[in-house]
Design an enzyme around this catalytic site. Structure first.
Site, PDB file in Angstrom:
ATOM      1  N   GLU A   1      -9.302   3.900   2.097  1.00 51.80           N
ATOM      2  CA  GLU A   1      -8.770   4.023   0.737  1.00 51.80           C
ATOM      3  C   GLU A   1      -7.725   2.963   0.425  1.00 51.80           C
ATOM      4  O   GLU A   1      -7.514   2.637  -0.738  1.00 51.80           O
ATOM      5  CB  GLU A   1      -8.168   5.430   0.545  1.00 51.80           C
ATOM      6  CG  GLU A   1      -6.725   5.616   1.033  1.00 51.80           C
ATOM      7  CD  GLU A   1      -6.548   5.400   2.533  1.00 51.80           C
ATOM      8  OE1 GLU A   1      -7.546   5.526   3.278  1.00 51.80           O
ATOM      9  OE2 GLU A   1      -5.424   5.103   2.970  1.00 51.80           O
TER      10      GLU A   1
ATOM     11  N   LYS B   1       0.851  -1.198   0.000  1.00 57.91           N
ATOM     12  CA  LYS B   1       0.000   0.000   0.000  1.00 57.91           C
ATOM     13  C   LYS B   1       0.884   1.244   0.000  1.00 57.91           C
ATOM     14  O   LYS B   1       1.718   1.421   0.881  1.00 57.91           O
ATOM     15  CB  LYS B   1      -0.908   0.000   1.238  1.00 57.91           C
ATOM     16  CG  LYS B   1      -1.662   1.319   1.458  1.00 57.91           C
ATOM     17  CD  LYS B   1      -2.589   1.273   2.671  1.00 57.91           C
ATOM     18  CE  LYS B   1      -3.172   2.658   2.980  1.00 57.91           C
ATOM     19  NZ  LYS B   1      -4.048   2.662   4.164  1.00 57.91           N
TER      20      LYS B   1
ATOM     21  N   ARG C   1      -7.659  -0.278   0.904  1.00 59.37           N
ATOM     22  CA  ARG C   1      -8.230  -1.464   0.254  1.00 59.37           C
ATOM     23  C   ARG C   1      -8.637  -1.153  -1.183  1.00 59.37           C
ATOM     24  O   ARG C   1      -8.652  -2.037  -2.023  1.00 59.37           O
ATOM     25  CB  ARG C   1      -9.413  -1.978   1.094  1.00 59.37           C
ATOM     26  CG  ARG C   1     -10.538  -0.997   1.237  1.00 59.37           C
ATOM     27  CD  ARG C   1     -11.483  -1.356   2.383  1.00 59.37           C
ATOM     28  NE  ARG C   1     -10.934  -0.978   3.689  1.00 59.37           N
ATOM     29  CZ  ARG C   1     -11.543  -1.202   4.838  1.00 59.37           C
ATOM     30  NH1 ARG C   1     -12.701  -1.835   4.878  1.00 59.37           N
ATOM     31  NH2 ARG C   1     -10.991  -0.830   5.981  1.00 59.37           N
TER      32      ARG C   1
ATOM     33  N   ASP D   1     -12.009   7.293   3.726  1.00 59.14           N
ATOM     34  CA  ASP D   1     -10.821   7.026   4.537  1.00 59.14           C
ATOM     35  C   ASP D   1     -10.449   5.541   4.516  1.00 59.14           C
ATOM     36  O   ASP D   1      -9.373   5.164   4.973  1.00 59.14           O
ATOM     37  CB  ASP D   1     -11.065   7.502   5.970  1.00 59.14           C
ATOM     38  CG  ASP D   1      -9.779   7.641   6.765  1.00 59.14           C
ATOM     39  OD1 ASP D   1      -8.692   7.588   6.145  1.00 59.14           O
ATOM     40  OD2 ASP D   1      -9.861   7.804   8.004  1.00 59.14           O
TER      41      ASP D   1
ATOM     42  N   ASP E   1      -2.388  10.229   3.858  1.00 63.74           N
ATOM     43  CA  ASP E   1      -3.793   9.870   4.010  1.00 63.74           C
ATOM     44  C   ASP E   1      -4.503  10.901   4.882  1.00 63.74           C
ATOM     45  O   ASP E   1      -4.443  10.836   6.110  1.00 63.74           O
ATOM     46  CB  ASP E   1      -3.907   8.468   4.630  1.00 63.74           C
ATOM     47  CG  ASP E   1      -5.357   8.017   4.762  1.00 63.74           C
ATOM     48  OD1 ASP E   1      -6.239   8.670   4.163  1.00 63.74           O
ATOM     49  OD2 ASP E   1      -5.601   7.004   5.455  1.00 63.74           O
TER      50      ASP E   1
ATOM     51  N   LYS F   1      -9.922  12.954   8.270  1.00 66.37           N
ATOM     52  CA  LYS F   1      -9.460  12.513   9.583  1.00 66.37           C
ATOM     53  C   LYS F   1      -9.390  13.706  10.539  1.00 66.37           C
ATOM     54  O   LYS F   1      -9.210  14.838  10.091  1.00 66.37           O
ATOM     55  CB  LYS F   1      -8.038  11.946   9.452  1.00 66.37           C
ATOM     56  CG  LYS F   1      -7.956  10.576   8.822  1.00 66.37           C
ATOM     57  CD  LYS F   1      -6.515  10.079   8.846  1.00 66.37           C
ATOM     58  CE  LYS F   1      -6.393   8.720   8.178  1.00 66.37           C
ATOM     59  NZ  LYS F   1      -7.113   7.646   8.895  1.00 66.37           N
TER      60      LYS F   1
ATOM     61  N   ASP G   1       1.788   6.298   5.596  1.00 63.54           N
ATOM     62  CA  ASP G   1       0.763   5.381   5.100  1.00 63.54           C
ATOM     63  C   ASP G   1       1.205   4.681   3.812  1.00 63.54           C
ATOM     64  O   ASP G   1       0.440   3.993   3.170  1.00 63.54           O
ATOM     65  CB  ASP G   1      -0.561   6.139   4.899  1.00 63.54           C
ATOM     66  CG  ASP G   1      -1.777   5.236   5.042  1.00 63.54           C
ATOM     67  OD1 ASP G   1      -1.659   4.164   5.651  1.00 63.54           O
ATOM     68  OD2 ASP G   1      -2.853   5.614   4.530  1.00 63.54           O
TER      69      ASP G   1
HETATM   70  N1  BES Z   1      -4.183   4.437   6.979  1.00 63.84           N
HETATM   71  C1  BES Z   1      -5.340   4.206   7.749  1.00 63.84           C
HETATM   72  C2  BES Z   1      -5.143   3.155   8.823  1.00 63.84           C
HETATM   73  C3  BES Z   1      -4.230   3.512   9.965  1.00 63.84           C
HETATM   74  C4  BES Z   1      -4.722   4.143  11.082  1.00 63.84           C
HETATM   75  C5  BES Z   1      -2.898   3.151   9.928  1.00 63.84           C
HETATM   76  C6  BES Z   1      -3.886   4.429  12.138  1.00 63.84           C
HETATM   77  C7  BES Z   1      -2.066   3.445  10.981  1.00 63.84           C
HETATM   78  C8  BES Z   1      -2.566   4.075  12.082  1.00 63.84           C
HETATM   79  C9  BES Z   1      -6.479   3.721   6.839  1.00 63.84           C
HETATM   80  O1  BES Z   1      -6.486   4.235   5.559  1.00 63.84           O
HETATM   81  C10 BES Z   1      -7.741   4.140   7.481  1.00 63.84           C
HETATM   82  O2  BES Z   1      -7.971   5.318   7.568  1.00 63.84           O
HETATM   83  N2  BES Z   1      -8.519   3.184   7.933  1.00 63.84           N
HETATM   84  C11 BES Z   1      -9.758   3.452   8.576  1.00 63.84           C
HETATM   85  C12 BES Z   1     -10.761   2.471   8.053  1.00 63.84           C
HETATM   86  C13 BES Z   1     -12.164   2.772   8.475  1.00 63.84           C
HETATM   87  C14 BES Z   1     -12.653   4.039   7.800  1.00 63.84           C
HETATM   88  C15 BES Z   1     -13.035   1.602   8.112  1.00 63.84           C
HETATM   89  C16 BES Z   1      -9.542   3.270  10.074  1.00 63.84           C
HETATM   90  O3  BES Z   1      -8.829   2.356  10.470  1.00 63.84           O
HETATM   91  O4  BES Z   1     -10.077   4.065  10.823  1.00 63.84           O
HETATM   92 ZN    ZN Z   2      -4.687   4.836   4.808  1.00 65.13          ZN
HETATM   93 MN    MN Z   3      -7.518   6.076   5.410  1.00 64.62          MN
END
Ligand code: BES
Ligand code: ZN
Ligand code: MN
Length: 476
Positions: free
Chosen positions: A328, A244, A330, A326, A249, A256, A267
């Site tokens: 993104e 990824k 996947r 968010d 992000d 966020k 990220d």
């Molecule tokens: N890059 C983030 C995941 C992340 C969060 C990595 C904290 C490292 C530390 C990912 O893109 C994300 O934002 N995931 C969301 C998914 C949710 C919207 C289903 C998350 O984990 O909140």
């Molecule tokens: Zn992310």
């Molecule tokens: Mn995200």
């Protein structure tokens, strides 16, 4: 910093400081006499993590001798060696020592080299007035006959440091274009490597509507990096690594919160680890075919960005409702996994800082591993144990699939709070059919907030060592 190997003896080499192992039991140093008194006073016993500096040791050419405690000889392992190689070389650096020699601690050259190189790593290239910079080691000599093992450790640790650096570089430096071009630059020096940097037009032609939906909001062009290393026989099925690569992000329209958002420069930790692993694998000339794929994009809000509930179509034809922009990671991985399968791989492994839920579940110690294949899981588990970059198996269970049901499309890109890492993994599984596929959620381990034994505060580059070890396992 320059690395050398030498077959001189550690006592005859002339440097500003040498690092030598000392055990709680069974020592046979040529200069044992010099420390008899210190030992008898009990100031230093050779316990793990102890250090003792000696000066003017007779029979030793170098100015300083730093003894590093490894504990009981029977209980020494690779990790203790990495730790003491790091703590020893850092201690000398902090004194301003420029020129260090180290022996293969406990005879383990590879782990010693890893500990030194990972431990001395510092990200200071964007500082112009940092006093710490003055305390920089110029030269390290790895002393002992095991040239091959020294080089293995040097290459793997250097690969991991490249991953750390790429992940650490902020998003105005590490744009998708920069990351891709830098990867090409890094691999250029090795035989049997070929790098292609695909642009958005290429992705459009391949109908990668899921990947492209993530880059709509930014003016920085997305790139799709394809790295090939052909160390195996022609026709050998490749191992494909997919990382990824979100260079920043923000969350997109599902923005966020601002606190801690800066960490999202990391990220692209999955992409960085894949690039670092490709470096290590190519440098070590493993006899295996490996392909590294990293979709690279920035996730930004704008009037052109994807909106929640927009529906996009991935390259395998499946439609996705983007309920949360968010989620993104996947989306970019979906198209990358479809593409990965075109290489007729024997194994596909994706790495991603995918879910905050993974961090909650396993903290910063274990990487969550999802796989349909028990064999592949065992291979990954072993690579983790060999390198101390550990994995914990997580469930890839069809029962999570119903959380992705949605009225507008084949699947939703989010599945609610419950089992957030598991629904993300199930989502990815919709885009790859291969049995020997694993998804590694590295969200918890991609960075640390404190200095560790051979890990500075910041991006970790994990799990380059485990990937290199796994590839070695497939090497003929
Ligand atoms: N890059 C983030 C995941 C992340 C969060 C990595 C904290 C490292 C530390 C990912 O893109 C994300 O934002 N995931 C969301 C998914 C949710 C919207 C289903 C998350 O984990 O909140
Ligand atoms: Zn992310
Ligand atoms: Mn995200």
């Amino acid at each position: 910093m320059e690395f050398k190997t030498s077959s001189d003896t550690i006592s005859s080499i002339s440097t500003d400081g040498i690092i030598v192992a000392y055990y709680e039991d069974s020592n046979s140093l040529s200069f044992d006499d010099a420390i008899k008194e210190i030992i008898s006073l009990g100031d230093f016993t050779g316990k793990f993590k102890q250090k003792l500096m000696l000066y003017n040791v007779s029979g030793v050419t170098s100015k300083r001798v730093l003894l590093v405690g490894l504990g009981k000889k029977e209980e020494v392992d690779h990790e203790k060696i990495r730790v003491m190689a790091s703590l020893g070389s850092r201690a000398l650096r902090d004194l301003g020592v420029k020129n260090i020699a180290i022996e293969a601690l406990n005879g383990d050259a590879m782990s010693t080299a890893e500990g030194v190189i990972l431990g001395l790593y510092r990200f200071d290239e964007l500082k112009t007035m940092d006093l710490d910079k003055l305390k920089t080691v110029d030269q390290i000599t790895f002393v002992g006959n095991d040239e091959k093992a020294w080089n293995k450790g040097i290459n793997v640790a250097t690969g991991e440091n490249h991953a750390r650096r790429l992940a650490e570089l902020p998003s105005n430096y590490a744009t998708p274009t920069y990351v891709a071009e830098h990867a090409a630059e890094l691999l250029k020096e090795f035989d049997n490597t070929k790098v292609e940097i695909h642009d958005e037009k290429w992705a459009r032609k391949r109908k990668m509507g899921s990947f492209l939906s993530v880059t709509e909001g930014t003016d920085r062009p997305a790139k799709f990096l394809e790295m090939r290393y052909n160390g195996g026989e022609e026709g050998d099925k490749p191992l494909v690594l997919v990382g990824k690569g979100i260079t920043f992000d923000t969350g997109g329209i599902s923005l966020k919160p601002s606190a801690g958002m800066g960490n999202m420069r990391g990220d692209m930790g999955g992409a960085a680890a894949v690039i670092g692993a490709m470096y290590a694998i190519a440098a070590n000339k493993l006899k295996v075919n490996v392909i590294g794929l990293t979709p690279l994009a920035e996730n930004m809000p704008s009037s052109k960005a994807t909106n929640p509930s927009d529906v996009v179509t991935a390259s395998n034809g499946k439609t996705i409702q983007v309920d949360n922009t968010d989620a993104e990671g996947r989306l970019i991985l979906a198209d990358a996994l479809v593409y990965a399968e075109e290489f007729k791989p024997h194994t596909v492994i994706d790495l991603a800082t995918l879910t905050g839920a993974m961090m909650v579940a396993l903290g910063n110690v274990y990487i969550g591993a999802f796989s349909r294949s028990d064999d592949l899981w065992k291979e990954i588990d072993n690579a983790g144990i060999n390198t101390n970059q550990k994995f914990w198996r997580m469930p890839l269970d069809k029962s999570y699939r119903k959380q992705l049901k949605t009225p507008l499309a084949d699947l939703n890109n989010v599945g609610g709070r419950a089992g957030g890492s598991c629904t993300a993994a199930i989502f990815l599984g919709e885009f790859i059919e291969l049995e020997r596929w694993a998804h590694l959620d590295i969200a918890g381990v991609a960075w640390t907030t404190s200095v560790e034994d051979y890990q500075p505060k910041g991006m970790t580059g994990k799990p380059v060592r485990a990937l290199a070890n796994l590839a070695e396992n497939y090497s003929k």
